[in-house]
Design a protein around this motif. Structure first.
Motif, short mmCIF file in Angstrom:
data_model
loop_
_atom_site.label_atom_id
_atom_site.label_comp_id
_atom_site.label_asym_id
_atom_site.label_seq_id
_atom_site.Cartn_x
_atom_site.Cartn_y
_atom_site.Cartn_z
N THR A 84 0.84 -1.20 0.00
CA THR A 84 0.00 0.00 0.00
C THR A 84 0.87 1.25 0.00
N ASN A 85 0.48 2.26 -0.77
CA ASN A 85 1.20 3.53 -0.78
C ASN A 85 0.80 4.33 0.47
N ARG A 149 -12.04 8.46 2.86
CA ARG A 149 -12.42 7.61 4.00
C ARG A 149 -11.39 7.81 5.10
N VAL A 150 -11.81 7.57 6.33
CA VAL A 150 -10.92 7.61 7.49
C VAL A 150 -11.01 6.27 8.20
N ILE A 151 -9.88 5.69 8.55
CA ILE A 151 -9.85 4.47 9.37
C ILE A 151 -9.11 4.79 10.66
N SER A 309 -4.00 -3.36 9.04
CA SER A 309 -3.30 -3.14 7.77
C SER A 309 -4.00 -3.84 6.62
N ALA A 310 -4.56 -5.03 6.86
CA ALA A 310 -5.28 -5.73 5.81
C ALA A 310 -6.54 -4.97 5.41
N ARG A 311 -7.21 -4.41 6.41
CA ARG A 311 -8.43 -3.65 6.11
C ARG A 311 -8.10 -2.37 5.35
N ILE A 312 -6.98 -1.74 5.67
CA ILE A 312 -6.55 -0.53 4.95
C ILE A 312 -6.36 -0.86 3.47
N HIS A 313 -5.69 -1.97 3.21
CA HIS A 313 -5.45 -2.39 1.83
C HIS A 313 -6.78 -2.65 1.10
#
Length: 337
Positions: A84-85, A149-151, A309-313
C-alpha cells in the motif's frame, strides 16, 4: 477450581517473561529494518520542518498515516502493509518535525494540507492509530471532500473519555495535566529508558504482553520488536518533547469539531484492548456523523493496529474501483493514461 485463575495468571506471566528473555537473547539477530521509499523533510510556509516518509509507489489514492504515542513517521513499516502507498508524518516535536508555535489540532490540519500540496497529493485516505486518531480527524475536518475515508484503529477519544475509561491510555491524561506528580514520574521513567537504552527492554515487554494475539496473525515478535524500537528511536531522538506536546494537546478540549468530518469513518477496535478500552470507540461512534464501528473479539491494542493493515489495503481497493462520487472504473482508467 478456585485456584485455577491464579495458576493461569502465573503461567501467563511466566510465558511473558520467557518471551522477553527470548527477545533479549536474540537482540543481535539480523532483522530487516524499516526502509521507506523516500524519507525527507518539508518546509512549511513559516519555516517549520515536517518529517515525512513514504512507503510504496505513489498511487492515485495514497494513505496518509498518523502514528501512535512515542512513535514516528517510520511506524507504518513495522508491519506488513501489502504494498500500500502510505505517507506518514512525524507529529510536532517528534523525529524531524518542529514543535508548533501555538499547539493546535486545527493547526495540524492546516499543516498537513500545506504539506500535501507540496507532495502533489489531492484525494487521499486517512489512517489514525491510537493517539494519532484526533490528528487524523483534524486533518479530515480541514481537507473536507478530498478525504475519501478515514480508518481509526485503537483510537483514543476525547479528554472526558481519557479521564474516565481507565486503561494504560490514562497515562496521556496524567502526563498532559500540568502539575501532575504521577505524570512527571511517568515522563521521567520514559526519558530514563530512552537515554540509558533500557528502551530495548521496555519495547520487549510491550511486544511480549501481546505475544499470543500477535503470533495468531503470523507476526514475528523479533521483527516487531526491532522495528518498533527503530520507530521509537527515530521519533524521540531529540528527547520526549513530542510525547509531552502530544499528551498536553489531546488531554485538553480539542479545538476542532469532529462533527465537521464529512468522510465515512471506520472504527476498528480490539474488544479486549487494555490500553485504549472500548469506551473510546463507542464515544466516537456516538459523535461522528458517518461512523461504522467494528469491535473485534480477542484483539488487544498492538494486535488490532497491525490487523488493521489488511483492512486498509481492502479499503483502498474498494475506493479505487468504486469511488464515493460514482465515477468508478472509468475514472481509474483515465488516471492510468
Amino acid at each position: 477450581m478456585t485456584y485455577e485463575p491464579a495458576i493461569q495468571q502465573g503461567a501467563s506471566a511466566r510465558a511473558d517473561r520467557q518471551a522477553v528473555s527470548t527477545l533479549r537473547r536474540r537482540r543481535r539477530l539480523q532483522v530487516p529494518l524499516i526502509r521507506p521509499a523516500t524519507d525527507l523533510v518539508l518546509r512549511l510556509h513559516d519555516g517549520r520542518r515536517l518529517g515525512v516518509a513514504e512507503f510504496g509507489l505513489r498511487s492515485s489514492l495514497p494513505v496518509i498515516y498518523f502514528h501512535g504515542f512515542i512513535g514516528s513517521r517510520l511506524e507504518p513499516g513495522a508491519g506488513e502493509q501489502l504494498d500500500t502507498n502510505i505517507i506518514a508524518f512525524d507529529r510536532p516535536g517528534y523525529g524531524r518535525s518542529d514543535l508548533q508555535r501555538l499547539p493546535s489540532l486545527r493547526g495540524w490540519g492546516a499543516d498537513i494540507g500545506e504539506a500535501l500540496v507540496q507532495l502533489g497529493v489531492s484525494d487521499c485516505m486517512l489512517v489514525g492509530v491510537s493517539t494519532g486518531a484526533p490528528y487524523a480527524l483534524a486533518v479530515a475536518a480541514a481537507l473536507g471532500a478530498r478525504v475519501k475515508r478515514v480508518i481509526l484503529a485503537g483510537a483514543i477519544a476525547g479528554p472526558e473519555v481519557l479521564e474516565t475509561a481507565g486503561g494504560t491510555a490514562l497515562v496521556l491524561s496524567m502526563i498532559g495535566r500540568r502539575g501532575s506528580r504521577a505524570g512527571r514520574l511517568v515522563y521521567r521513567l520514559l526519558n530514563i529508558a530512552r537515554t540509558t537504552r533500557l528502551d530495548r527492554r521496555l519495547m520487549a515487554l510491550v511486544v511480549a504482553s501481546e505475544r499470543e494475539a500477535l503470533e495468531r496473525q503470523g507476526l514475528s515478535l523479533d521483527v516487531l520488536h526491532a522495528r518498533l524500537l527503530q520507530s521509537f528511536r527515530a521519533g524521540n531522538r531529540r528527547g520526549l518533547r513530542g510525547a509531552l506536546a502530544d499528551a498536553r494537546l489531546v488531554a485538553q478540549p480539542w479545538d476542532f469539531a469532529i462533527a465537521d468530518v464529512v468522510a465515512e469513518v471506520e472504527l476498528l477496535h480490539g474488544a479486549d484492548d487494555p490500553v485504549v478500552p472500548p469506551a473510546h470507540a463507542h464515544w466516537y461512534a456516538a459523535h461522528l456523523p458517518a461512523a461504522r464501528l467494528r469491535m473485534v473479539p480477542g484483539e488487544l491494542h498492538l494486535s488490532m493496529c497491525f490487523l488493521s493493515s489488511a483492512r486498509i489495503h481492502e479499503a483502498i481497493r474498494e475506493l479505487v474501483l468504486h469511488p464515493p462520487n460514482g465515477e468508478g472504473r472509468a475514472l481509474e482508467a483515465l488516471r492510468a493514461l
